[in-house]
Design an enzyme around this catalytic site. Structure first.
Site, short mmCIF file in Angstrom:
data_model
loop_
_atom_site.label_atom_id
_atom_site.label_comp_id
_atom_site.label_asym_id
_atom_site.label_seq_id
_atom_site.Cartn_x
_atom_site.Cartn_y
_atom_site.Cartn_z
N HIS A 185 35.60 36.77 39.22
CA HIS A 185 36.90 36.53 38.57
C HIS A 185 36.79 35.30 37.66
O HIS A 185 36.17 34.30 38.03
CB HIS A 185 38.00 36.31 39.62
CG HIS A 185 39.36 36.33 39.02
ND1 HIS A 185 39.88 35.24 38.35
CD2 HIS A 185 40.29 37.32 38.91
CE1 HIS A 185 41.10 35.56 37.89
NE2 HIS A 185 41.36 36.82 38.22
N GLU A 187 38.99 41.71 32.27
CA GLU A 187 39.98 40.62 32.32
C GLU A 187 39.65 39.61 31.24
O GLU A 187 38.90 38.65 31.49
CB GLU A 187 39.90 39.91 33.68
CG GLU A 187 40.42 40.69 34.84
CD GLU A 187 41.37 39.86 35.72
OE1 GLU A 187 41.95 38.86 35.25
OE2 GLU A 187 41.51 40.22 36.87
P1 13P Z 1 47.88 37.52 35.51
O1 13P Z 1 48.44 38.87 35.83
O2 13P Z 1 48.65 36.40 36.12
O3 13P Z 1 47.65 37.33 34.05
O4 13P Z 1 46.46 37.42 36.22
C1 13P Z 1 45.55 38.42 36.03
C2 13P Z 1 44.47 38.24 37.01
O5 13P Z 1 43.78 37.24 37.02
C3 13P Z 1 44.26 39.33 37.98
O6 13P Z 1 43.07 39.16 38.67
#
Ligand code: 13P
Length: 225
Positions: free
Chosen positions: A85, A149
């Site tokens: 992550h 992401e």
């Molecule tokens: P947000 O939905 O707060 O932008 O975060 C996304 C995230 O890091 C999911 O792992």
């Protein structure tokens, strides 16, 4: 195909809030994969949810104070691990090599891996993602799930446009010799989902900020299911 809904609670909710949340989440019939703060994982498992951990260590056992191993997670009933992550890279200096070792160790314990990839705001997505996939998946040929992401979209209330998201997901898929599932994560909420859900190549969503908000999840479900 039914979209995967993964909920990354990050470090939110205390124990009373978790118990209350579980009751409400059960009624929602969303069938999510929940990534709670690790000390609460057992509550979600007992409540019958598919449950994952937000991080894992790359040794099976031993003198590693503060860490949790894939074997321990598996023995509890955990079935998924989120690895790489962006917050772990940015805030905890997790290296590409550590990500690679974590994936290997999790797969060795028959855990399903959701691996995060994505570019930062001033990076070219193609070179950033290629570099990540090459180093994270070195020596690994077993199937995993990817979460795209982009760092610039996390917690910022901005999302990639339809064309860009489709382009990036197809680019990610081109690295795999199986039909890899690619989730999207970054500012997914009840408003942005209306746009995001038009992008057919997305296999599901990794939801952060609003993942602890049952009202938001209810609205998201209306769009997705
Ligand atoms: P947000 O939905 O707060 O932008 O975060 C996304 C995230 O890091 C999911 O792992």
């Amino acid at each position: 195909m039914e979209k995967i809904i993964a909920l990354n609670h990050k470090m939110n909710m205390d124990y009373d809030e978790v118990k209350n949340y579980i009751q409400k989440l059960k009624k929602l019939e969303l069938n999510p994969i929940v990534f709670p703060t690790s000390i609460y994982a057992i509550e979600f498992i007992k409540a019958g949810f598919k449950t994952g951990l937000q991080n894992i260590y790359y040794h099976s056992k031993g003198a590693y104070t503060g860490e949790v191993s894939p074997i321990q997670a598996k023995s509890l009933g955990v079935s998924y691990i989120l690895i790489g992550h962006p917050e772990r890279k940015e805030l905890f200096d997790e290296t590409d090599e550590e990500v690679n070792r974590k994936i290997k160790c999790a797969l060795d314990s028959d855990l399903k891996v959701i691996l995060c990839v994505g570019e930062d705001k001033d990076e070219d997505y193609k070179s950033a993602i290629k570099k990540q996939i090459d180093s994270y998946l070195k020596g690994i040929d077993r199937e995993i799930i990817i979460a795209y992401e982009p760092m610039w979209a996390i917690g910022k209330n901005i999302i990639p446009c339809h064309k860009k998201l489709e382009e990036v997901i197809n680019y990610i898929k081109s690295f795999f010799n199986y039909d890899v599932k690619v989730l999207y994560g970054g500012s997914v909420n009840s408003e942005s989902i209306k746009t995001l859900n038009d992008v057919n190549v997305v296999s599901g969503y990794l939801i952060g900020t609003v993942s602890t908000d049952i009202n938001e999840l209810e609205k998201i479900k209306e769009v997705v299911k």
